[in-house]
Write a protein that holds these residues in place. Structure first.
Motif, PDB file in Angstrom:
ATOM      1  N   PRO A 245       0.829  -1.215   0.000  1.00 19.67           N
ATOM      2  CA  PRO A 245       0.000   0.000   0.000  1.00 19.67           C
ATOM      3  C   PRO A 245       0.860   1.260   0.000  1.00 19.67           C
ATOM      4  O   PRO A 245       1.876   1.328   0.680  1.00 19.67           O
ATOM      5  N   GLU A 246       0.445   2.217  -0.794  1.00 24.57           N
ATOM      6  CA  GLU A 246       1.154   3.487  -0.919  1.00 24.57           C
ATOM      7  C   GLU A 246       0.470   4.505  -0.015  1.00 24.57           C
ATOM      8  O   GLU A 246      -0.742   4.677  -0.088  1.00 24.57           O
ATOM      9  N   PRO A 247       1.214   5.176   0.833  1.00 27.42           N
ATOM     10  CA  PRO A 247       0.561   6.177   1.702  1.00 27.42           C
ATOM     11  C   PRO A 247       0.054   7.361   0.882  1.00 27.42           C
ATOM     12  O   PRO A 247       0.692   7.776  -0.091  1.00 27.42           O
ATOM     13  N   TYR A 248      -1.118   7.865   1.249  1.00 24.83           N
ATOM     14  CA  TYR A 248      -1.721   9.006   0.545  1.00 24.83           C
ATOM     15  C   TYR A 248      -1.056  10.285   1.032  1.00 24.83           C
ATOM     16  O   TYR A 248      -1.078  10.604   2.216  1.00 24.83           O
ATOM     17  N   SER A 249      -0.447  10.993   0.111  1.00 27.22           N
ATOM     18  CA  SER A 249       0.289  12.205   0.484  1.00 27.22           C
ATOM     19  C   SER A 249      -0.511  13.477   0.232  1.00 27.22           C
ATOM     20  O   SER A 249      -0.010  14.571   0.445  1.00 27.22           O
ATOM     21  N   GLY A 250      -1.755  13.339  -0.204  1.00 31.40           N
ATOM     22  CA  GLY A 250      -2.542  14.519  -0.538  1.00 31.40           C
ATOM     23  C   GLY A 250      -3.497  14.960   0.544  1.00 31.40           C
ATOM     24  O   GLY A 250      -4.451  15.691   0.247  1.00 31.40           O
TER      25      GLY A 250
END
Length: 180
Positions: A56-61
Motif C-alpha cells: 500500500p502506498e501512503p496518501y500524500s494529498g
C-alpha cells in the motif's frame, strides 16, 4: 399381404443392423488413434508466476485541497485576487447580475424582441422569463453577451484551461422553439 409386409420390415431391420455393425469398426479405429495421440503428445504449459505482494502506498494529498471541492475554486479565486490575470481582473471587481447565479445549461432561449432598435433575447430560467441585452452577464463562468440574433445568443465565458490559466471561450444559446 401381411406376410410380405412383415418380410419387408425384417429386411429393413437387418439392413439397419448391418449398417450399424459397419460403423462400429470405424469407431474402434478412431478410438485407438485418439489413445495413441494422447500418449505421444506432451503438453507444454509454462507455470504461472506467483502474484506480486501488494504494497500500500501512503496518501500524500491529505494536506492539499481536494480537486473536486468548492474550496479549490475559492483558493484559486483568492490567488487570482492577489495577482489577477488581465482577463479576470475586471470581472472580479464588478457587481454580479442575477442571471449569473444559474448555469447556462439551465437557461433556455425562447424568443427575441427589439427595443429601441436594440435586440433583446427572452430567457426562461426556472419557469421565469428574463429579458437580456448585449453586454449583460449570464451563467456562472462570467458569461457576457456579445451578440443577439433571432435564433441565438452569442456570449464569451472566462474559464480556466488545463494549465490553470484564465481564457475566454465563445459560447452560444440556441432558440428552443419546442420548449415554450
Amino acid at each position: 399381404m401381411k406376410r410380405a409386409h412383415r418380410h419387408r420390415v425384417w429386411l429393413a431391420l437387418a439392413g439397419v443392423l448391418v449398417a450399424l455393425a459397419g460403423c462400429g469398426g470405424e469407431q474402434e479405429e478412431l478410438s485407438q488413434w485418439m489413445a495413441q495421440q494422447r500418449r505421444e503428445v506432451k503438453p507444454n504449459v509454462t507455470p504461472l508466476q506467483p502474484p506480486k505482494k501488494f504494497e500500500p502506498e501512503p496518501y500524500s494529498g491529505l494536506d492539499v485541497v481536494e480537486p473536486f471541492s468548492s474550496q479549490k475554486l475559492t483558493v484559486a479565486l483568492r490567488q487570482e485576487a492577489r495577482q489577477p490575470s488581465s482577463v479576470l481582473a475586471a470581472e472580479l471587481n464588478r457587481r454580479k447580475e442575477p442571471l449569473e447565479d444559474f448555469p447556462l445549461d439551465s437557461m433556455t432561449m425562447v424568443g427575441s424582441v427589439s427595443k429601441g432598435g436594440r435586440p433583446h433575447a427572452l430567457l426562461k430560467v426556472n419557469n421565469l422569463l428574463y429579458q437580456v441585452g448585449v453586454g449583460d452577464y449570464i451563467g456562472q463562468n462570467f458569461g457576457r453577451i456579445t451578440a443577439i440574433s433571432e435564433t441565438e445568443i452569442k456570449l464569451r465565458e472566462i474559464v480556466q484551461d488545463a494549465a490553470g490559466e484564465w481564457i475566454e471561450r465563445p459560447m452560444a444559446l440556441q432558440l428552443q422553439e419546442g420548449r415554450r
